[in-house]
Structure formats: C-alpha cells, structure tokens
Design a protein around this motif. Structure first.
Motif, PDB file in Angstrom:
ATOM      1  N   ILE A 165      46.611  42.367  30.967  1.00  0.00           N
ATOM      2  CA  ILE A 165      46.384  42.918  32.305  1.00  0.00           C
ATOM      3  C   ILE A 165      47.335  44.093  32.506  1.00  0.00           C
ATOM      4  N   LYS A 166      46.775  45.226  32.905  1.00  0.00           N
ATOM      5  CA  LYS A 166      47.575  46.409  33.181  1.00  0.00           C
ATOM      6  C   LYS A 166      47.210  46.927  34.562  1.00  0.00           C
ATOM      7  N   THR A 167      48.226  47.311  35.320  1.00  0.00           N
ATOM      8  CA  THR A 167      47.989  47.931  36.619  1.00  0.00           C
ATOM      9  C   THR A 167      48.546  49.347  36.585  1.00  0.00           C
ATOM     10  N   VAL A 168      47.850  50.232  37.256  1.00  0.00           N
ATOM     11  CA  VAL A 168      48.208  51.640  37.303  1.00  0.00           C
ATOM     12  C   VAL A 168      48.397  52.013  38.772  1.00  0.00           C
ATOM     13  N   ALA A 169      49.540  52.605  39.088  1.00  0.00           N
ATOM     14  CA  ALA A 169      49.839  52.980  40.472  1.00  0.00           C
ATOM     15  C   ALA A 169      49.346  54.398  40.752  1.00  0.00           C
ATOM     16  N   VAL A 186      34.093  47.481  36.411  1.00  0.00           N
ATOM     17  CA  VAL A 186      33.540  46.241  36.942  1.00  0.00           C
ATOM     18  C   VAL A 186      33.661  46.143  38.453  1.00  0.00           C
ATOM     19  N   TRP A 187      34.441  47.036  39.041  1.00  0.00           N
ATOM     20  CA  TRP A 187      34.560  47.011  40.497  1.00  0.00           C
ATOM     21  C   TRP A 187      35.153  48.325  40.976  1.00  0.00           C
ATOM     22  N   ARG A 188      34.659  48.814  42.099  1.00  0.00           N
ATOM     23  CA  ARG A 188      35.199  50.011  42.750  1.00  0.00           C
ATOM     24  C   ARG A 188      35.230  49.738  44.242  1.00  0.00           C
ATOM     25  N   ILE A 209      38.589  48.791  39.023  1.00  0.00           N
ATOM     26  CA  ILE A 209      38.999  47.877  37.962  1.00  0.00           C
ATOM     27  C   ILE A 209      38.073  48.087  36.767  1.00  0.00           C
ATOM     28  N   TYR A 210      38.690  48.193  35.589  1.00  0.00           N
ATOM     29  CA  TYR A 210      37.955  48.377  34.332  1.00  0.00           C
ATOM     30  C   TYR A 210      38.281  47.241  33.375  1.00  0.00           C
ATOM     31  N   GLU A 211      37.367  47.038  32.443  1.00  0.00           N
ATOM     32  CA  GLU A 211      37.620  46.193  31.286  1.00  0.00           C
ATOM     33  C   GLU A 211      37.354  47.039  30.060  1.00  0.00           C
ATOM     34  N   LEU A 218      46.489  38.996  42.408  1.00  0.00           N
ATOM     35  CA  LEU A 218      45.164  39.422  42.847  1.00  0.00           C
ATOM     36  C   LEU A 218      44.182  39.428  41.675  1.00  0.00           C
ATOM     37  N   LEU A 219      44.589  39.981  40.534  1.00  0.00           N
ATOM     38  CA  LEU A 219      43.691  40.053  39.378  1.00  0.00           C
ATOM     39  C   LEU A 219      43.426  38.673  38.773  1.00  0.00           C
TER      40      LEU A 219
END
Length: 188
Positions: free
Chosen positions: A57-61, A161-163, A108-110, A29-30
């Motif tokens: 790239i890091k994903t947080v659950a 960058v996105w919510r 999503i953050y950068e 997806l990212l």
C-alpha cells in the motif's frame, strides 16, 4: 479529542497503533475500503486479503508539508531499498496506490508487480548488483535511496478503481472487485 479517541480505537482494532503518525489514517481507510488486514511485520508487506495474498500500500500526498499543491507526483518506495525489498515487491499480489488531498482520497489505483518489473524492479536490481560488485568490506550496505515511480506511470499501466466525485461517502466494493479482476488480467 473524543473523535480522535474513537478513531484510534477503531485503528487499534486493525493493528494501527498510532493512527495520527506515519500515514495511519490513510492506511486505515485503505484497509477498510479493500477489506484487508494489516500484515504484522513492519519490514514486510503492508496488508493481507482473506485469501492470504499480500499487498503493498502506497499513499501519495497531493499537498506538500508547506501546504502547497505539488506539480508532479510520484510513489516513494523505501528509504534504503535493497535486493530483499525488490524480491518482496515482486511477490505481492497487487500494489494499491492512493493519492490524497490532505485527508481526502482523490483517486485510487491498483497495479500488478508484473507491470513494474521491466521499468523499475529489474533496473533497480541492476543498479544494486553494480553497487554490490564495487562494495568494499566495512562500508554501508548497498542500497538505493528511496527510488520513486512517477504517478504518470501508474496512471498509464495501472487500473483506476476509484475517483472522488466530491462526495465524502466512499462506496467501493463493485469498483474494487472490477479493478482487481482487470489488474489480474493485465499482460506483464
């Protein structure tokens, strides 16, 4: 099962060989949202853009493995973080960090490596150098066990960058471009 086969076929085109393991769906997806391609080396950074710049790239659950909503969130790094990992982290163009509520991205953050340097990279490096000084021959290789970055730090110093607005459709290009520009111009 047909949906799973279609998703895996799409993921395979992005060099994600098992979309259902190790965050494959989230990574796919990212990659799609940010127009990135998967980097080939498992030990290297996660993705590349069209200019050859590397990304972590890091994903947080948001939801635990037990199905419970977590009270606090953090970004995990490496199971065995070494000096080599820190150097690699310093060299990426940006970190992309996405919080997921199960399979749905929430935010999503950068964040630039420069923003992570003082509070994380340099402190981890200092701890590792102390381990190396006291390291005995034949022992385990000096490393830190999965140091974490609190999501609150990313929220404060990164660029959102996105919510999610609750809509399952994700339109990102304008926000991503703006976020990339903002993140590049942040003071270190």
């Amino acid at each position: 099962m047909e949906l799973g086969l279609q998703l895996q076929s799409h993921a395979s085109a992005h060099r994600i060989h098992n979309v259902f393991d190790d965050g494959g769906y989230k990574e796919l997806l990212l990659l799609e949202l940010f127009n990135l391609s998967k980097a080939g080396d498992r030990a290297g950074n996660d993705a590349l853009d069209v200019h050859g710049r590397e990304y972590e790239i890091k994903t947080v659950a948001r939801i635990s493995a037990r199905g419970e909503r977590k009270r606090s969130l953090s970004v995990t790094t490496e199971h065995t973080l070494t000096l080599e990992n820190i150097e690699r982290y310093r060299k990426v163009h940006l970190w992309i960090i996405a919080v997921f509520e199960q399979s749905t991205p929430e935010v999503i953050y950068e964040i630039s490596p420069a923003r992570l340097e003082r509070d994380y990279f340099s402190k981890w490096e200092e701890r590792l150098l102390k381990q190396i000084e006291s390291h005995r021959e034949g022992g385990a290789r000096p490393h830190l066990n999965n140091p974490k970055i609190p999501l609150s730090y990313v929220e404060r110093w990164g660029v959102e960058v996105w919510r999610s607005d609750g809509d399952s459709q994700m339109e990102l290009p304008v926000q991503v471009r703006t976020g990339l520009e903002e993140a590049q111009n942040l003071p270190g």
